[in-house]
Design a protein around this motif. Structure first.
Motif, PDB file in Angstrom:
ATOM      1  N   ILE A  86       7.166 -38.135  -8.702  1.00  0.00           N
ATOM      2  CA  ILE A  86       5.874 -37.530  -9.009  1.00  0.00           C
ATOM      3  C   ILE A  86       5.240 -38.317 -10.146  1.00  0.00           C
ATOM      4  N   ARG A  87       3.902 -38.403 -10.120  1.00  0.00           N
ATOM      5  CA  ARG A  87       3.151 -39.076 -11.184  1.00  0.00           C
ATOM      6  C   ARG A  87       1.872 -38.293 -11.422  1.00  0.00           C
ATOM      7  N   ALA A  88       1.545 -38.085 -12.690  1.00  0.00           N
ATOM      8  CA  ALA A  88       0.354 -37.321 -13.054  1.00  0.00           C
ATOM      9  C   ALA A  88      -0.369 -37.996 -14.208  1.00  0.00           C
ATOM     10  N   GLY A  89      -1.568 -37.524 -14.500  1.00  0.00           N
ATOM     11  CA  GLY A  89      -2.336 -38.050 -15.617  1.00  0.00           C
ATOM     12  C   GLY A  89      -3.741 -37.494 -15.618  1.00  0.00           C
ATOM     13  N   ARG A  90      -4.588 -38.057 -16.442  1.00  0.00           N
ATOM     14  CA  ARG A  90      -5.983 -37.618 -16.533  1.00  0.00           C
ATOM     15  C   ARG A  90      -6.840 -38.370 -15.513  1.00  0.00           C
ATOM     16  N   LEU A  91      -7.899 -37.716 -15.086  1.00  0.00           N
ATOM     17  CA  LEU A  91      -8.919 -38.348 -14.259  1.00  0.00           C
ATOM     18  C   LEU A  91     -10.169 -38.528 -15.111  1.00  0.00           C
ATOM     19  N   ALA A  92     -10.969 -39.535 -14.816  1.00  0.00           N
ATOM     20  CA  ALA A  92     -12.220 -39.740 -15.546  1.00  0.00           C
ATOM     21  C   ALA A  92     -13.127 -38.514 -15.371  1.00  0.00           C
ATOM     22  N   GLU A  93     -13.172 -37.978 -14.161  1.00  0.00           N
ATOM     23  CA  GLU A  93     -13.924 -36.761 -13.873  1.00  0.00           C
ATOM     24  C   GLU A  93     -13.018 -35.808 -13.120  1.00  0.00           C
ATOM     25  N   PRO A  94     -12.792 -34.610 -13.661  1.00  0.00           N
ATOM     26  CA  PRO A  94     -11.908 -33.645 -13.008  1.00  0.00           C
ATOM     27  C   PRO A  94     -12.360 -33.321 -11.584  1.00  0.00           C
ATOM     28  N   LEU A  95     -11.406 -33.138 -10.697  1.00  0.00           N
ATOM     29  CA  LEU A  95     -11.709 -32.752  -9.321  1.00  0.00           C
ATOM     30  C   LEU A  95     -11.913 -31.244  -9.208  1.00  0.00           C
ATOM     31  N   VAL A  96     -11.314 -30.520 -10.130  1.00  0.00           N
ATOM     32  CA  VAL A  96     -11.393 -29.063 -10.136  1.00  0.00           C
ATOM     33  C   VAL A  96     -11.843 -28.631 -11.524  1.00  0.00           C
ATOM     34  N   GLU A  97     -12.820 -27.733 -11.571  1.00  0.00           N
ATOM     35  CA  GLU A  97     -13.322 -27.276 -12.866  1.00  0.00           C
ATOM     36  C   GLU A  97     -12.187 -26.687 -13.693  1.00  0.00           C
ATOM     37  N   GLY A  98     -12.091 -27.140 -14.932  1.00  0.00           N
ATOM     38  CA  GLY A  98     -11.074 -26.632 -15.848  1.00  0.00           C
ATOM     39  C   GLY A  98      -9.775 -27.412 -15.846  1.00  0.00           C
ATOM     40  N   ALA A  99      -9.547 -28.217 -14.832  1.00  0.00           N
ATOM     41  CA  ALA A  99      -8.315 -29.012 -14.786  1.00  0.00           C
ATOM     42  C   ALA A  99      -8.465 -30.226 -15.688  1.00  0.00           C
ATOM     43  N   ARG A 119       9.759 -29.147  -5.820  1.00  0.00           N
ATOM     44  CA  ARG A 119       9.522 -28.055  -6.771  1.00  0.00           C
ATOM     45  C   ARG A 119      10.009 -28.451  -8.165  1.00  0.00           C
ATOM     46  N   ARG A 120      11.180 -29.065  -8.233  1.00  0.00           N
ATOM     47  CA  ARG A 120      11.728 -29.482  -9.533  1.00  0.00           C
ATOM     48  C   ARG A 120      10.848 -30.561 -10.168  1.00  0.00           C
ATOM     49  N   LEU A 121      10.401 -31.523  -9.372  1.00  0.00           N
ATOM     50  CA  LEU A 121       9.527 -32.570  -9.891  1.00  0.00           C
ATOM     51  C   LEU A 121       8.213 -31.979 -10.404  1.00  0.00           C
ATOM     52  N   MET A 122       7.652 -31.007  -9.679  1.00  0.00           N
ATOM     53  CA  MET A 122       6.428 -30.348 -10.142  1.00  0.00           C
ATOM     54  C   MET A 122       6.663 -29.648 -11.479  1.00  0.00           C
ATOM     55  N   GLY A 123       7.796 -28.974 -11.618  1.00  0.00           N
ATOM     56  CA  GLY A 123       8.104 -28.290 -12.875  1.00  0.00           C
ATOM     57  C   GLY A 123       8.234 -29.251 -14.035  1.00  0.00           C
ATOM     58  N   LEU A 124       8.890 -30.374 -13.788  1.00  0.00           N
ATOM     59  CA  LEU A 124       9.069 -31.371 -14.842  1.00  0.00           C
ATOM     60  C   LEU A 124       7.734 -31.971 -15.278  1.00  0.00           C
ATOM     61  N   VAL A 125       6.897 -32.327 -14.317  1.00  0.00           N
ATOM     62  CA  VAL A 125       5.624 -32.960 -14.683  1.00  0.00           C
ATOM     63  C   VAL A 125       4.698 -31.938 -15.345  1.00  0.00           C
ATOM     64  N   ALA A 126       4.741 -30.679 -14.918  1.00  0.00           N
ATOM     65  CA  ALA A 126       3.927 -29.640 -15.556  1.00  0.00           C
ATOM     66  C   ALA A 126       4.364 -29.445 -17.005  1.00  0.00           C
ATOM     67  N   ALA A 127       5.671 -29.398 -17.246  1.00  0.00           N
ATOM     68  CA  ALA A 127       6.173 -29.247 -18.612  1.00  0.00           C
ATOM     69  C   ALA A 127       5.787 -30.446 -19.470  1.00  0.00           C
ATOM     70  N   ALA A 128       5.875 -31.635 -18.909  1.00  0.00           N
ATOM     71  CA  ALA A 128       5.488 -32.840 -19.649  1.00  0.00           C
ATOM     72  C   ALA A 128       4.001 -32.813 -19.972  1.00  0.00           C
TER      73      ALA A 128
END
Length: 156
Positions: A86-99, A119-128
């Protein structure tokens, strides 16, 4: 709280290890990424697109990506095999209001579905994400792929 972990993922019923990858893991992630694209998008994306992926370019891209700060990334190994990431980060313009963040990629090889790895990967990236000051994240799924509930079912 430190999320730089290497060890068995809690709650997993098999030998699954989740960790923050380094550029040395780029080839494993690139191969996993391409293999999971081919599994997930067969019949959705033209075969010539899936078959035309330049592996050397993917490895090079992942080496760069894994050097960026502020983009939580986790790799799961099952029995020593790269099984999901899993990989996450910021977007220049959010796709969803408030995200204030976005899940760029979440892939688990089909043979490892229904084992709790996604599910475990989602939990880890959310916590990070929360650890670095984020509040909420968006995720996008191809409409044709959303019919497969492995893409959208993340109930606890």
């Amino acid at each position: 709280m430190s999320l730089s972990l290497w060890g068995k993922c809690p709650g997993m019923n098999e030998d699954v290890t989740c960790f923050i990858p380094t550029p040395e893991n780029a080839e494993a992630i690139a191969r996993l990424h391409v293999a999971s694209w081919r599994e997930a998008y067969c019949g959705i994306v033209p075969d010539e697109v899936l078959d035309g992926v330049d592996m050397a370019e993917r490895v090079s891209s992942w080496r760069r990506y894994l050097g960026f700060k502020g983009y939580p990334t986790f790799l799961a190994l099952a029995g020593g095999e790269a099984a999901g990431f899993i990989r996450a980060g910021r977007l220049a313009e959010p796709l969803v209001e408030g995200a204030d963040g976005h899940i760029y990629a979440l892939y688990v090889l089909a043979r490892h579905h229904r084992r709790g790895i996604g599910r475990r990967l989602m939990g880890l990236v959310a916590a990070a994400w929360v650890e670095q000051g984020g509040g909420s994240m968006s995720v996008g799924v191809l409409t044709a792929n959303a019919e497969d509930d492995t893409s959208t079912n993340f109930e606890p």
